[in-house]
Write a protein that holds these residues in place. Structure first.
Motif, mmCIF file in Angstrom:
data_model
loop_
_atom_site.group_PDB
_atom_site.id
_atom_site.type_symbol
_atom_site.label_atom_id
_atom_site.label_comp_id
_atom_site.label_asym_id
_atom_site.label_seq_id
_atom_site.Cartn_x
_atom_site.Cartn_y
_atom_site.Cartn_z
ATOM 1 N N GLN A 1 -7.643 0.866 0.590
ATOM 2 C CA GLN A 1 -7.360 -0.364 1.333
ATOM 3 C C GLN A 1 -8.633 -1.128 1.684
ATOM 4 N N ARG B 1 0.836 -1.198 0.000
ATOM 5 C CA ARG B 1 0.000 0.000 0.000
ATOM 6 C C ARG B 1 0.874 1.253 0.000
ATOM 7 N N SER C 1 -3.665 3.565 1.325
ATOM 8 C CA SER C 1 -4.063 3.404 2.711
ATOM 9 C C SER C 1 -5.318 4.225 2.999
ATOM 10 N N TRP D 1 1.057 5.005 1.424
ATOM 11 C CA TRP D 1 0.459 5.620 2.602
ATOM 12 C C TRP D 1 1.032 7.013 2.826
#
Length: 627
Positions: free
Chosen positions: A216, A176, A196, A178
């Motif tokens: 996510q 991910r 995220s 982020w």
């Protein structure tokens, strides 16, 4: 009332009217003929434009079909004739196409010699069997001509800040983006891109995915959100092929045999090379004792370990040079240095960065593309000479520690202090890890030695006895374990579980738990451990088959045994500390215009080639038709 007619006046008026009528007819005829001529000229010019575009496309297709013209100053594709009949007239169009590598332009303060296609079209108001484009034919050509150029450059993976063939990590989980990810430069993944839901990243440049861009939690990302995508984003774009073979480097680079390892230290256009051969030494029988230095005197023998040690034999250094070219190494490659000129180094095996990769004409820490952070523009100093590409057909690692073959000293160049933001490693290069394998065998960019453990160093001249006691851990523990239920170390005086000889208790060296497993530490045995190692200061780009780890948060792993074939969790033992590097990534915008030599090229599965095309620039036809 009578009206008397003036016959002479009537005749004069008639003559005047007749003259006016004749002149009007002539004027109308001239106007009609002029319109016809203008229409014909417009028609010819329109057709010339059409055939000029056809000629440009012809040259572009020639380049796209695998014909290598990169090393040619010009390539003449000859003349094609086209005839168009209109009523009783015939117009012949002659179109000549050439390919050139020297169409210089200024872009971002750089003078770029791009490849290009040039075409000249001439029209003849008659049939012609051939057309000669030279000064000898000049007096016989028509006045209708059109000339144009199109600059073409290859799109390479150096033009992506991040490129991944799959955003599934080497641990087979989804990576991910982020909140700590702030990325300058283009980002693309051939699979889904996951953001995220807790903290969002910031992409300053265009983001694309051959899949979808989702949060996510599975919800679609808002591609219009400029607080995330400053320059926009797009899904379901054509899949970009990621070839595991460095074709261009193999075909055009200088080939170097490196035995098992080739060490290269670059200094400008020159470099020092050492070839390393890894030898298996004869098996040694090491007795296992219930006490052994430095934890106590040599005790009673309990059993024996049969150990095969390895030794790297380095050849004497040699020197060579590379500038404005590429080299392909047929072994593992260890490389570092200050690079001058345009250089690409490729390896058919893993590539290790054993130290900083910097540019001869850029101060360390400064951006090479002229980016001025204070003004947020590109008014700074641009490095116009030095470009570096590093390509592995397997993986790329930041090396942990190594014995320098030039002076046999132990080097920790890449292991900095996490509190010092300037420490770590500087990389001014486009990196590409091309390997296609299975998970951890795929190509990725990472660092060596994710889970450090202390081991007991050699007890040399122990207690001033002039005696050296080598590999203490191997003299205290069973190695290798008899089966998976036996952990390393298998205590010689204990059996089963984490029980160490009494002489180990309270030793600071053992406070972290089990010692390192031979030969997981690249410089085993060593009690010096680097966990957080500083920052990766990258001025360039990264392309990889999978997203590799550059930082690990630490794991509580107790799987009972060491498994070096499982890099995700290779060790037994207590909770490990976080390891690796922070990221200070800056895209080198110079790579949008000038990639490193023979760097891997982008090709789309939809049939699109690697060429990035400019518009056709129409120019004044060259004198005497010579171009």
């Amino acid at each position: 009332m009578k009206i008397k007619l003036n016959e002479n006046g009537n005749l004069a008026s008639a003559i005047v009217l007749s003259i006016i009528a004749v002149l009007s007819g002539l004027v109308l005829t001239v106007l009609v003929m002029g319109d016809a001529t203008h229409a014909e000229a417009s028609f010819i010019k329109m057709q010339e434009t059409h055939f000029l575009r056809t000629g440009i496309d012809r040259g572009q297709n020639f380049m796209a079909n695998g014909d290598n013209v990169m090393d040619l100053s010009t390539a003449d594709l000859g003349v094609r004739l086209y005839e168009i009949e209109s009523g009783n007239s015939v117009i012949t169009y002659g179109a000549r196409t050439k390919i050139s590598t020297g169409l210089p332009e200024q872009e971002n303060q750089l003078i770029i010699a791009k490849r290009g296609v040039k075409a000249l079209v001439k029209a003849f108001k008659r049939r012609k069997r051939y057309v000669v484009f030279s000064s000898q034919d000049y007096n016989y050509t028509s006045r209708f001509k059109k000339y144009g150029e199109r600059n073409i450059r290859k799109q390479t993976f150096a033009g992506f800040m991040y490129f991944t063939d799959t955003d599934i990590s080497v641990n087979d989980d989804q990576v991910r983006f982020w909140g700590r990810d702030e990325i300058w430069g283009r980002v693309h993944s051939n699979t889904d891109i996951i953001l995220s839901t807790i903290s969002q990243p910031l992409f300053h440049d265009f983001v694309s995915s051959s899949g979808e861009i989702v949060m996510q939690n599975g919800q679609p990302a808002n591609l219009e959100d400029t607080s995330i995508f400053e320059d926009g984003a797009e899904e379901h774009v054509p899949y970009i092929e990621y070839n595991p073979v460095a074709i261009s480097i193999r075909e055009n680079g200088r080939h170097i045999e490196g035995q098992d390892i080739l060490y290269v230290r670059v200094d400008g256009p020159n470099h020092v090379m050492c070839r390393g051969l890894i030898n298996d030494l004869p098996a040694e029988t090491l007795d296992v004792y219930n006490s052994y230095p430095p934890y106590g005197p040599v005790g009673d023998s309990l059993m024996s370990n049969v150990v095969v040690l390895q030794d790297t034999i380095w050849n004497a250094p040699t020197t060579n040079s590379l500038s404005d070219g590429a080299a392909f190494v047929h072994s593992e490659l260890w490389i570092k240095g200050s690079f001058g000129g345009k250089q690409t180094w490729g390896s058919e095996d893993d590539l290790f960065l054993v130290g900083d990769v910097t540019l001869a004409n850029t101060p360390v820490g400064d951006p090479p593309d002229g980016y001025n952070e204070d003004q947020d523009d590109y008014t700074g100093q641009v490095n116009r000479t030095d470009f570096v590409g590093l390509v592995s057909e397997k993986r790329i690692f930041i090396k942990y520690a190594y014995f320098n073959p030039e002076d046999e000293t132990l080097s920790w160049e890449n292991c900095g202090d996490e509190t010092d933001m300037d420490s770590g490693i500087y990389i001014y290069a486009a990196l590409a890890a091309l390997g296609h394998g299975d998970g951890w065998e795929d190509g990725y960019f990472s660092y060596e030695y994710h889970y450090p453990h202390p081991s007991t160093p050699h007890a040399e001249d122990w207690q001033n006895t002039d005696e050296d006691f080598m590999y203490p851990d191997l003299h205290l523990c069973k190695y290798p374990p008899d089966n998976n239920s036996n952990r390393w170390p298998w205590p010689a005086n204990g059996g089963g579980g984490y029980v160490y000889p009494a002489t180990w208790q309270g030793m600071a060296l053992r406070s972290a738990g089990a010692p390192d497993y031979p030969w997981y530490n690249p410089v085993f045995p060593s009690d010096v451990m680097f966990y957080e190692r500083g920052q990766i200061h990258l001025f360039g780009s990264v392309s990889q088959t999978r997203r590799g780890f550059v930082h690990r948060s630490g794991d509580d792993v107790d799987n009972g045994f060491w498994n070096l074939d499982d890099p995700a969790h290779p060790m037994l033992g207590p909770t490990t500390e976080s390891t690796g590097y922070g990221k200070q990534y800056h895209f080198d915008n110079r790579f949008n215009s000038i990639p490193p030599p023979y760097y891997p090229e982008v090709n789309l599965t939809s049939g699109g080639g690697s060429n990035l095309n400019g518009v056709i620039i129409f120019k004044k036809p060259p004198a005497n038709d010579v171009f």
